[in-house]
Design an enzyme around this catalytic site. Sequence first.
Site, PDB file in Angstrom:
ATOM      1  N   LEU A  78       0.848  -1.192   0.000  1.00  0.00           N
ATOM      2  CA  LEU A  78       0.000   0.000   0.000  1.00  0.00           C
ATOM      3  C   LEU A  78       0.886   1.246   0.000  1.00  0.00           C
ATOM      4  CD1 LEU A  78      -2.622  -0.944   2.729  1.00  0.00           C
ATOM      5  CD2 LEU A  78      -2.819  -1.232   0.282  1.00  0.00           C
ATOM      6  N   ASP A  79       0.479   2.261  -0.757  1.00  0.00           N
ATOM      7  CA  ASP A  79       1.207   3.526  -0.651  1.00  0.00           C
ATOM      8  C   ASP A  79       0.523   4.406   0.389  1.00  0.00           C
ATOM      9  OD1 ASP A  79      -0.991   4.591  -1.830  1.00  0.00           O
ATOM     10  OD2 ASP A  79      -0.063   4.927  -3.781  1.00  0.00           O
TER      11      ASP A  79
END
Lengths: 123, 79
Positions: A78-79
């Site tokens: 996930l960013d």
Amino acid sequence: MFKPMLRGSACALKAVSVRAAFRPVAAASFVSPIRFYSSSLNKDEISSRVIDVVKSFDKTTASASITNDTHFAKDLGLDSLDTVELLVAIEEEFDIEIPDKVADEIKSVGEAVKYIESNPEAN
Amino acid sequence: MAKRLSGLQREVLQMYRQCIRAAHDKPKANQPNFVTHIRKEFRQYQDLPRKDFSTIEHLLRVGHRRLEMYSQPEVKDIH
């Protein structure tokens, strides 16, 4: 000359002691305005619910094995934007609002669990 | 990712959080529309150089105005 005075003061003393004796009874009959928080949340329950939220999040990649050590960025790919979304989903699940400063620091499942555990309003 | 975020980056993330929260106040059926819209709007500028302050600040200002507009309770759906 002193006698009546003395008697008077004894009378006053008695009145005070009677009042003092009554007060605790009166106070006890009121419901004290303390807010009771649900204390049913234990750590395992919180972490299993957090893991459920993480699993149902549509952008997680490795949903098979999520533990307390799972790191949002390193393990789930996930960013920062996805992490924000995930944290809002967790907020909804526990009916709380994580302040911005704290939310910026939460980067893994374990940290989220720890914060929720310390928050008395979570349920 | 491990790098510490700059103040402007944090501001963008806070704005994103506000947007997502606002989306969750919308009718349940239309919430996915709002979320996809928010994602699209933010991802569109994902590759903007982080030193491009004036553009980022401009987008933040525009974003706040649009957030205010879209979070009106009269706005029920988005396309």
